[in-house]
Design a protein around this motif. Structure first.
Motif, PDB file in Angstrom:
ATOM      1  N   ASP A 676      28.390  34.876  49.793  1.00 37.73           N
ATOM      2  CA  ASP A 676      29.186  34.603  48.583  1.00 37.73           C
ATOM      3  C   ASP A 676      30.474  35.416  48.539  1.00 37.73           C
ATOM      4  O   ASP A 676      31.088  35.554  47.479  1.00 37.73           O
ATOM      5  N   LYS A 677      30.889  35.934  49.691  1.00 41.83           N
ATOM      6  CA  LYS A 677      32.012  36.878  49.687  1.00 41.83           C
ATOM      7  C   LYS A 677      33.313  36.272  49.176  1.00 41.83           C
ATOM      8  O   LYS A 677      34.176  37.004  48.686  1.00 41.83           O
ATOM      9  N   TRP A 678      33.476  34.948  49.284  1.00 39.07           N
ATOM     10  CA  TRP A 678      34.723  34.330  48.821  1.00 39.07           C
ATOM     11  C   TRP A 678      34.659  33.942  47.349  1.00 39.07           C
ATOM     12  O   TRP A 678      35.604  33.328  46.826  1.00 39.07           O
ATOM     13  N   LYS A 679      33.567  34.303  46.695  1.00 39.46           N
ATOM     14  CA  LYS A 679      33.462  34.119  45.251  1.00 39.46           C
ATOM     15  C   LYS A 679      33.857  35.420  44.543  1.00 39.46           C
ATOM     16  O   LYS A 679      33.779  36.496  45.115  1.00 39.46           O
ATOM     17  N   VAL A 680      34.262  35.297  43.298  1.00 43.29           N
ATOM     18  CA  VAL A 680      34.653  36.476  42.518  1.00 43.29           C
ATOM     19  C   VAL A 680      33.446  37.389  42.315  1.00 43.29           C
ATOM     20  O   VAL A 680      32.344  36.929  41.996  1.00 43.29           O
ATOM     21  N   PHE A 681      33.651  38.682  42.545  1.00 44.66           N
ATOM     22  CA  PHE A 681      32.602  39.680  42.311  1.00 44.66           C
ATOM     23  C   PHE A 681      32.593  39.977  40.809  1.00 44.66           C
ATOM     24  O   PHE A 681      33.447  40.690  40.285  1.00 44.66           O
ATOM     25  N   GLU A 682      31.652  39.382  40.094  1.00 41.52           N
ATOM     26  CA  GLU A 682      31.667  39.389  38.631  1.00 41.52           C
ATOM     27  C   GLU A 682      31.704  40.786  37.997  1.00 41.52           C
ATOM     28  O   GLU A 682      32.342  40.979  36.962  1.00 41.52           O
ATOM     29  N   PRO A 683      30.994  41.792  38.560  1.00 47.05           N
ATOM     30  CA  PRO A 683      31.100  43.125  37.945  1.00 47.05           C
ATOM     31  C   PRO A 683      32.533  43.638  37.826  1.00 47.05           C
ATOM     32  O   PRO A 683      32.856  44.383  36.901  1.00 47.05           O
ATOM     33  N   ILE A 684      33.401  43.231  38.756  1.00 45.41           N
ATOM     34  CA  ILE A 684      34.810  43.632  38.653  1.00 45.41           C
ATOM     35  C   ILE A 684      35.432  43.043  37.394  1.00 45.41           C
ATOM     36  O   ILE A 684      36.189  43.714  36.680  1.00 45.41           O
ATOM     37  N   GLU A 685      35.121  41.780  37.122  1.00 44.40           N
ATOM     38  CA  GLU A 685      35.679  41.141  35.936  1.00 44.40           C
ATOM     39  C   GLU A 685      35.221  41.840  34.668  1.00 44.40           C
ATOM     40  O   GLU A 685      35.985  41.993  33.712  1.00 44.40           O
ATOM     41  N   GLU A 686      33.970  42.292  34.652  1.00 43.14           N
ATOM     42  CA  GLU A 686      33.465  43.029  33.487  1.00 43.14           C
ATOM     43  C   GLU A 686      34.205  44.351  33.327  1.00 43.14           C
ATOM     44  O   GLU A 686      34.551  44.766  32.210  1.00 43.14           O
ATOM     45  N   LEU A 687      34.465  45.014  34.454  1.00 43.12           N
ATOM     46  CA  LEU A 687      35.181  46.287  34.390  1.00 43.12           C
ATOM     47  C   LEU A 687      36.634  46.078  33.974  1.00 43.12           C
ATOM     48  O   LEU A 687      37.227  46.933  33.289  1.00 43.12           O
ATOM     49  N   LYS A 688      37.225  44.969  34.380  1.00 48.89           N
ATOM     50  CA  LYS A 688      38.600  44.680  33.962  1.00 48.89           C
ATOM     51  C   LYS A 688      38.690  44.606  32.444  1.00 48.89           C
ATOM     52  O   LYS A 688      39.635  45.127  31.832  1.00 48.89           O
ATOM     53  N   ALA A 689      37.729  43.936  31.841  1.00 51.48           N
ATOM     54  CA  ALA A 689      37.734  43.814  30.380  1.00 51.48           C
ATOM     55  C   ALA A 689      37.632  45.188  29.725  1.00 51.48           C
ATOM     56  O   ALA A 689      38.306  45.478  28.733  1.00 51.48           O
ATOM     57  N   LYS A 690      36.800  46.057  30.293  1.00 49.17           N
ATOM     58  CA  LYS A 690      36.660  47.406  29.739  1.00 49.17           C
ATOM     59  C   LYS A 690      37.948  48.212  29.919  1.00 49.17           C
ATOM     60  O   LYS A 690      38.370  48.932  29.007  1.00 49.17           O
ATOM     61  N   ALA A 691      38.548  48.098  31.087  1.00 49.73           N
ATOM     62  CA  ALA A 691      39.794  48.830  31.343  1.00 49.73           C
ATOM     63  C   ALA A 691      40.899  48.351  30.415  1.00 49.73           C
ATOM     64  O   ALA A 691      41.679  49.155  29.876  1.00 49.73           O
ATOM     65  N   LYS A 692      40.962  47.051  30.227  1.00 53.56           N
ATOM     66  CA  LYS A 692      41.986  46.482  29.345  1.00 53.56           C
ATOM     67  C   LYS A 692      41.784  46.961  27.916  1.00 53.56           C
ATOM     68  O   LYS A 692      42.743  47.342  27.230  1.00 53.56           O
ATOM     69  N   ALA A 693      40.535  46.957  27.469  1.00 56.61           N
ATOM     70  CA  ALA A 693      40.232  47.417  26.107  1.00 56.61           C
ATOM     71  C   ALA A 693      40.552  48.892  25.920  1.00 56.61           C
ATOM     72  O   ALA A 693      40.910  49.332  24.825  1.00 56.61           O
ATOM     73  N   ALA A 694      40.444  49.655  27.016  1.00 60.67           N
ATOM     74  CA  ALA A 694      40.724  51.093  26.948  1.00 60.67           C
ATOM     75  C   ALA A 694      42.214  51.408  27.079  1.00 60.67           C
ATOM     76  O   ALA A 694      42.606  52.573  27.029  1.00 60.67           O
ATOM     77  N   GLY A 695      43.034  50.380  27.264  1.00 65.05           N
ATOM     78  CA  GLY A 695      44.470  50.604  27.411  1.00 65.05           C
ATOM     79  C   GLY A 695      44.878  51.063  28.797  1.00 65.05           C
ATOM     80  O   GLY A 695      45.996  51.522  29.005  1.00 65.05           O
ATOM     81  N   LEU A 696      43.968  50.918  29.768  1.00 71.02           N
ATOM     82  CA  LEU A 696      44.244  51.333  31.154  1.00 71.02           C
ATOM     83  C   LEU A 696      44.583  50.086  31.964  1.00 71.02           C
ATOM     84  O   LEU A 696      43.855  49.693  32.872  1.00 71.02           O
ATOM     85  N   TRP A 697      45.700  49.490  31.655  1.00 66.00           N
ATOM     86  CA  TRP A 697      45.999  48.145  32.157  1.00 66.00           C
ATOM     87  C   TRP A 697      47.489  48.037  32.456  1.00 66.00           C
ATOM     88  O   TRP A 697      48.320  48.515  31.696  1.00 66.00           O
TER      89      TRP A 697
END
Length: 1046
Positions: A676-697
């Motif tokens: 599944d390597k060419w699919k999006v690694f979903e945990p990264i997407e979850e972390l992106k949302a957290k980083a964005k919410a924390a203003g680290l974007w």
């Protein structure tokens, strides 16, 4: 400080630099933003029946033209709401031909005879194209308040090209959701879910306008506020009541009048009736120019006239400040003496009318250039615009004081001394804290007054963005902002013009020319401006040490003004909601004034000269020795020395990595080796949302290209370097913070060179992390280290460009969310060598774009983004996708590579730091030949050498970042070239030592070392091979040697 009435769609420089920005690129002004006045953050509009007339009118016309009974079309539509032809058309399930046939059958069934409905939809295309002007006006007003706008419409695909039917300017909307594209039509719940998701808001923070009750009822189930539209005027009144805003009389740069600045409309109307003889049944529409820092300025629409009213602010004022009476007097006086100004209509000094004195003038349409680099103009146009500016200044300074009747407008001698005392006194009156550089200046200036000074009319704030130009010609139609005008030394006006030659990039009050190639742009150098002024005025050239005084004096004056702005802001008297933020920069301006005051005729502008060597007079001096850098501020070499805000960001990023990213790194590695390597690694997407919410974007965007922090965090290159190093320690960290290549470089390109349309379509979703992108430059058939070899073609064909080419190492192209390629190719092979290439935006789903294969670096494919070989075969894109213009590809490429090179180098230092850390941990916990590896002399030597290598390279990179921040990318070119060689080679040495100390474990995926090594090796080629960078450095060394011999 600044006059704020506006024309066209351009905004004043100060407001442009001092806005907080949403991702859509519109202002949300501090202190009185729409979000603070009401909870609603977005307005959602239906199209037909709201923005456009109801389609029922067109149905009726078609029925009459076709001899059909009235109401037949409506009955056919509602006869089968779930599976009828109209429903399936709006769900995107029928082509136009299929619809015409099936809808004809349905109408025929109802009528009892055959009916031809093939002419119905073409009638839409021909006639259904004129929106309600008052509704477009209201939408623009909503956006001016900082609210988001959305279009939510049951729509269909057009006849010819399968594009949807929207006869509106889509730049009016942040979000467009169409039933034919999402597969659901109102009132289906999923279409409301789609629009709320796109807006990123809960329903309670939105209001929806529609003319159909069941659509509104469905929307209310999501908490969306609703307004039933019967006619556009009623709808606008209801929306104004809901928002508490004025949504009429839009003028660019205006907003609803803040409560503290509200005018008495009854008294205003009476004044317009009696004094200006203007009469209208409707009351005046009054809006406030949102970018004033001093005197409140209003746009008034009444009796068919567009007027500007400017008045003193309320409250206790500093002595002699806000003298609108003097503004009126001077503009009225020079009007008949060759100086272009708006027509002055009336002055009222009676406080009982509107609370404070005011004057009224005609609104003057034209162009105001907030962008002093004039990015949208050609070099010859830029030169003409600046020449006209100097010509206009000379007109002001040539007015006879006596003929204009201004003998009593000010004293005729001692201007500098008098003006200094005025601003020193006002500074003392508004001082909130002690500014050391201001104290020094107040001692230095009186000791250095020039021995002689002329006396003319002085504008007091003469700059490019205080001039109204003709819409098409380089002709000044009006000079604005005369608040600081007086009689005095004209060279103070000339000194105001050159601020942008001194202020570094990222400084919030003024644009910067530092590091720009002004000759290529067609913009005169500072000395050229002075020479043209002196020639036109017939006066001798100004001596350097005298000029230094005027520049320092001018910065002192601005510092005093800004301190007054700040004092008014914190006491609630400021005209602009941005005033408090602006005022905080008084200290920065004072420091710049003292920097200029203390130099010995050594200019830190972009045309610096070596004063001690007459042979170098007039030449650009690119030396980067320590002696030349002393005035730029100390080089920050540790996190502890960073500003507090940046230290906090650095700490937050470091903690986020340790808490969230480090624990999942091995999971990511396993995913990258799975099927599944060419699919999006979903945990990264979850972390992106957290980083964005924390203003680290979006921390990567440098201040120099993102003035005012519109899109990013507003960091300098040097400040971001420390944070980027932390990201470089972990494989997925850059992506989590939306700071990964090639998206970072592509976003910078769009910020610096994209049109508003291009930014809305591509930059906003990239900034939001919704899509990914790639960069198509390197080609397998030629030596791409010399970009002039590129063979890919971009050929104009009508309203399109046709692209053909073969690219490889197109990083990011494999990502399932890669939607955009910035493509470099030749538009004119016969042009000059560096004018043949252009860059164009290519949507990755365009027919003819074909990914051939994934390329690997030592076996690493970097999924899911990857590195692709891509074919572009007869790829056709709209002509509007061209970036900046034909032949400007090299210009864009150079602008793209500077900050990106710093990013790569700092990430490499992060790779090296973690590799050394892993090496130390490994050698302390492994025993060989009876003792820990850490006790072995060769290991200790390797550890020591690695620390030396890392720290030396970090200093080089920080110096390059410092040079870029203070002198611009062009001056820092040598430093950038050096770190591009030094950083990858250093990292490879450090990583190799770490691999060696790990033995076999250093070769496997269990540690990041193999990946770090492959990345470091590829970066000796990625931004140009080492040999090219060494060639650049060597050429500069020879050039310096030859200059020295001369």
């Amino acid at each position: 400080m600044l006059n704020m009435f506006r024309t066209g769609c351009l905004q004043k420089m100060l407001s442009w630099q001092h806005m907080h920005w949403r991702s859509a690129g519109r202002p949300m002004f501090m202190g009185t933003s729409a979000t603070e006045r009401h909870k609603t953050q977005a307005v959602i509009f239906d199209m037909g029946g709201v923005v456009l007339p109801s389609p029922l009118i067109l149905f009726k016309n078609f029925e009459q033209m076709s001899g059909l009974p009235e109401g037949l079309i409506g009955k056919a539509i509602i006869s089968d709401k779930h599976f009828g032809a109209w429903t399936r058309l709006e769900e995107g399930k029928l082509s136009m031909e299929e619809f015409a046939k099936e809808f004809g059958v349905e109408c025929s069934r109802l009528l009892g005879k055959e009916v031809d409905m093939s002419g119905l939809m073409p009638l839409f295309n021909r006639t259904y194209v004129n929106p309600y002007p008052q509704m477009i006006d209201a939408i623009k007003c909503v956006r001016a308040e900082g609210l988001k706008t959305a279009l939510l419409t049951n729509n269909w695909f057009n006849i010819k090209d399968q594009e949807s039917f929207i006869p509106l300017d889509l730049t009016l909307f942040d979000v467009v959701v169409e039933s034919c594209k999402v597969g659901y039509r109102k009132p289906h719940p999923k279409i409301y879910e789609a629009v709320l998701k796109e807006l990123g808001l809960p329903g309670q923070q939105c209001v929806f306008l529609d003319d159909i009750g069941e659509n509104l009822k469905a929307a209310s189930q999501f908490g969306i506020n609703t307004i039933k539209v019967k006619d556009p005027d009623q709808a606008i009144v209801d929306l104004e009541r809901h928002l508490g805003l004025t949504l009429r009389g839009y003028m660019a740069g205006t907003t609803t009048v803040p409560r503290r600045l509200t005018l008495d409309k009854v008294k205003l109307t009476s004044y317009l009736n009696t004094q200006l003889k203007l009469h209208d049944k409707a009351e005046p529409v009054v809006r406030c120019f949102s970018h004033g820092q001093s005197n409140p300025t209003y746009f008034i629409k009444y009796a068919g006239k567009n007027l500007v009213l400017r008045k003193k602010p309320p409250g206790k004022l500093l002595p002699s400040a806000h003298a609108v009476e003097r503004e009126y007097q001077i503009m009225k006086a020079v009007e008949g003496h060759g100086v272009p100004v708006p027509k002055m209509l009336a002055l009222c000094e009676d406080d009982s009318v509107l609370g404070t004195p005011f004057y009224i003038m005609e609104h003057l349409p034209g162009r105001i250039f907030k962008d002093h680099l004039l990015s949208d103009s050609r070099p010859e146009e830029r030169r003409a615009i600046y020449s006209e500016m100097i010509k206009t200044l000379c007109k002001i300074h040539s007015v006879s004081i006596q003929d204009a009747g201004l003998q009593g407008y000010g004293k005729h001698d001692g201007y500098l001394k008098r003006n200094f005392q005025r601003w020193a006194k006002q500074y003392e009156a508004s001082k909130t804290t002690d500014i050391e550089s201001m104290n020094k200046l107040m001692e230095w200036i009186p000791k250095n007054f020039p021995p002689t000074e002329r006396c003319t009319i002085v504008h007091g704030d003469f700059r490019l963005d205080n001039l109204i130009y003709h819409e098409y010609r380089p002709e000044v139609l009006g000079v604005l902002d005369w608040e600081l005008s007086t009689l005095g030394d004209p060279l103070t006006d000339l000194a105001t013009l050159v601020i942008c030659y001194y202020i570094p990039h990222g400084f919030p009050m003024f644009p910067s020319f530092v590091g720009e190639d002004l000759k290529a742009l067609g913009i005169p150098e500072e000395k050229e401006l002075i020479q043209e002024y002196c020639r036109r005025m017939g006066v001798p050239m100004i001596e350097d040490h005298v000029w230094d005084f005027y520049v320092a004096f001018n910065f002192f004056r601005f510092a005093a003004i800004l301190q007054g702005v700040y004092k008014r802001a914190i006491t609630g008297q400021a005209a602009s909601p941005d005033a408090e933020y602006v005022g905080l920069y008084a200290k920065e301006v004072a420091n710049k004034a003292w920097e200029v005051a203390t130099r010995s005729n050594h200019r830190l502008t972009n045309q610096t000269t070596a004063a001690s060597d007459p042979a170098n007079s007039g030449r650009r001096h690119y030396s980067t020795s320590a002696a030349d850098m002393t005035s730029a501020g100390s080089l920050i070499i540790s996190v502890e020395s960073l500003p507090e805000r940046v230290r906090t960001l650095h700490k937050q990023v470091k903690e986020f990595i340790a808490t969230h990213i480090a624990p999942i790194e091995l999971k990511y590695v396993a995913h990258s080796q799975s099927k599944d390597k060419w699919k999006v690694f979903e945990p990264i997407e979850e972390l992106k949302a957290k980083a964005k919410a924390a203003g680290l974007w979006n921390l990567f965007l440098p201040r120099e290209s993102d003035h005012g922090g519109k899109y990013g965090a507003g960091l300098s290159n040097l400040e971001y370097a420390f944070i980027c190093e932390e990201m470089g320690k972990y494989l997925i960290a850059p992506e989590v913070f939306n700071c990964s290549a090639p998206d970072t470089g592509n976003m910078e390109v769009l910020v610096k060179y994209g049109t508003e349309e291009q930014k809305q379509r591509w930059l906003v979703p990239l900034l939001n992390g919704e899509i990914r992108s790639c960069f198509g430059m390197t080609e397998p058939a030629v030596a791409s280290s010399d970009a002039t070899n590129i063979q890919s073609s971009i050929v104009r064909d009508g309203d399109s460009y046709v692209i053909n080419g073969h690219k490889w190492w197109t990083s990011g192209a494999m990502h399932p969310r890669c939607k955009l390629c910035i493509f470099m190719g030749k538009t004119d092979p016969s042009a000059k060598t560096h004018s043949q290439q252009s860059m164009i935006l290519v949507p990755m789903d365009t027919p003819g774009v074909k990914i051939v294969r994934s390329l690997s670096v030592y076996g690493y494919e970097d999924p899911p983004a990857g590195h692709a070989e891509v074919l572009f075969e007869n790829v056709r894109v709209p002509a509007s996708n061209m970036l900046l213009g034909e032949g400007r590809g090299f210009e864009i490429a150079q602008g793209r590579l500077g900050p990106g090179r710093i990013h790569h180098c700092m990430r490499l230092i992060g790779h090296a730091e973690r590799s050394l850390e892993l090496m130390i941990h490994r050698t302390m916990n492994r025993v060989a030949f009876g003792k820990p590896l850490a006790a072995q002399g060769t290991i200790q030597a390797d550890v020591a050498q690695s620390r030396i290598d890392i720290d030396l390279t970090r200093l080089m990179v920080l110096k390059a970042a410092h040079m870029m921040d203070h002198y611009g990318n062009k001056v820092a070119a040598n430093e950038i070239a050096m770190i591009k060689v030094a950083a990858p080679n250093m990292a490879l040495r450090v990583i190799d030592r770490a691999i060696q100390s790990h033995g076999g474990a250093g070769l496997n995926y269990d540690s990041p070392l193999p990946y770090f090594f492959s990345a470091g090796r590829s970066l000796r080629l990625a931004d140009g091979p080492d040999e090219v960078h060494r060639r650049t450095v060597a050429a500069r060394e020879y050039k310096k040697h030859m200059k020295h011999k001369l």
